[in-house]
Structure formats: C-alpha cells, structure tokens
Design an enzyme around this catalytic site. Structure first.
Site, PDB file in Angstrom:
ATOM      1  N   HIS A   1       7.567  -5.032   1.758  1.00  0.00           N
ATOM      2  CA  HIS A   1       8.413  -5.291   2.982  1.00  0.00           C
ATOM      3  C   HIS A   1       9.703  -4.309   2.931  1.00  0.00           C
ATOM      4  CE1 HIS A   1       6.948  -9.359   4.271  1.00  0.00           C
ATOM      5  NE2 HIS A   1       6.300  -9.330   2.929  1.00  0.00           N
TER       6      HIS A   1
ATOM      7  N   CYS B   1       3.212  -5.725   5.632  1.00  0.00           N
ATOM      8  CA  CYS B   1       2.641  -6.637   5.051  1.00  0.00           C
ATOM      9  C   CYS B   1       1.342  -7.293   5.555  1.00  0.00           C
ATOM     10  CB  CYS B   1       3.788  -7.878   4.765  1.00  0.00           C
ATOM     11  SG  CYS B   1       2.936  -9.050   3.445  1.00  0.00           S
TER      12      CYS B   1
ATOM     13  N   GLU C   1      12.001  -4.328   4.906  1.00  0.00           N
ATOM     14  CA  GLU C   1      13.218  -5.051   5.426  1.00  0.00           C
ATOM     15  C   GLU C   1      13.945  -5.964   4.219  1.00  0.00           C
ATOM     16  OE1 GLU C   1       9.927  -8.232   6.004  1.00  0.00           O
ATOM     17  OE2 GLU C   1      10.310  -5.887   6.118  1.00  0.00           O
TER      18      GLU C   1
END
Length: 205
Positions: free
Chosen positions: A187, A79, A189
């Site tokens: 992202h 990001c 995650e």
C-alpha cells in the site's frame, strides 16, 4: 487529472489524501466518461478477489479499464487492485482477472514456511531485480526501502514482469508491470515517504 476508480472496494479517500500530499489532482469516481477523460487511472482494492471482480464487471468497469489500458493510459493497481490485473486468482475458487499482466494470484501459504503468519502484515524491504534497470515506478526509491503489506495472496509466475519482490520466508511479488500497466501488492498510501515517492513517480508518467 488522475482518476481513482470507485467500484465499492478500497481505501479510496486515504489514497486520495496521499495524492493530495504530493500536490496531485485526483478524483474518486465510477463515471465512465470521467474515467475515459482522466490522464491516468488507479485501481485500488481490499477484500476478496472474486467479489471485487464481480463488482467491476457489474458496473462495466472491467471492460473500460482494459480498453483504457489498451490505449496506453497509465494504470496503477494497488493491493487487491494489483491482483485484479492478472489472469486469474485461486482465492475461494478460481476467478478470472483482467489479464493485463500474465500470471496468476495464489495463496502465499504455497511458498512461505508453515511457521510464518498469514496474512502477511507489516513492513518489508523491497528487492529490485539486478538483471534490469529499475522500473520508472521506482525512480525515487532504492533497494531496501521499506513498504507496508497486508495480504494472504500474491501474484506468482509473472517472471520478467516482476519489478520488485519482498522476502517473507520466500520471495513474494511486491510489484509488477507490463508496458503502461503497474501494480503494487503493498500500500503506497500506508508506506510513508517511500509510498509517496512511488505515487509521485506514477504521476510523472
């Protein structure tokens, strides 16, 4: 060991949890010696480019990241961390980046239709370049796999270093790479199994 760089910006522990889910050994640290000893580095980030770049420089981590990347150590920016890999950003002025990938970061309003909401938040399918093999970062994913974005700025003018795009009224850079340096605007995650597969591929480099 993979070191997640702690410079005061980013979802550090959710990222660490994602690496743990795939069995990867990680440490969250800003200690220069630990970062130099790590096998791989991850540069996370959320917020404004200028503030993040200033924090990196204040801690001397900008030079360290460039030195370690120059030695061939795998580096993944996520990001805002990806955006910092580029030469500059025009977010609230013009700010210098790490310059590890050519190109700049600009407001997506320059290219997306006026009717589209900014920031761009949500799931989008990845489009992989047809003219070259998929990046090693994407060895476990395929065209059309969806990942999660939250951003108002994106890397532009990165040409052949673009390894994936996502359509949001225009083709926006979703990921880029140059040599051992990789960046994802999305992202991993927060991207479920697809995101974990991206992290898994990075661990195997």
């Amino acid at each position: 060991m993979i070191a997640i760089i702690d410079y005061g910006v980013g979802n550090l522990f959710s990222l660490k949890s994602s690496f743990a889910a795939i069995g990867a050994d990680t440490i969250v640290t800003s200690d220069p010696d630990t970062l130099r000893q790590a096998e791989k580095l991850v540069l996370p980030g959320v917020g404004a480019f200028g503030d993040a770049a200033a924090l990196l420089a204040e801690k001397g981590l900008d030079k360290l990241v460039k030195e370690e990347a120059g030695r061939g150590k795998p580096l993944l920016g996520i990001c805002l961390g990806m955006q910092l890999l580029f030469e500059y950003s025009t977010e609230y002025g013009r700010h210098q980046g790490l310059g590890l990938i050519p190109g700049g970061v600009r407001d997506i309003r320059e290219v997306v239709p006026a009717a589209y909401k900014v920031p761009h938040i949500g799931w989008n399918a990845l489009k992989l370049p047809e003219e070259k093999p998929a990046s090693p970062l994407f060895r476990y994913i395929k065209e059309g796999d969806c990942v999660y974005f939250v951003h108002s700025f994106a890397a532009m003018d990165c040409g052949a270093d673009t390894i994936a795009t996502a359509e949001y009224g225009a083709d926006l850079t979703a990921a880029a790479a140059k040599g051992n340096v990789y960046g994802t605007q999305f992202h991993p995650e927060k991207s479920g199994a697809v995101g974990l597969n991206v992290l898994r591929a990075f661990c195997e480099m």
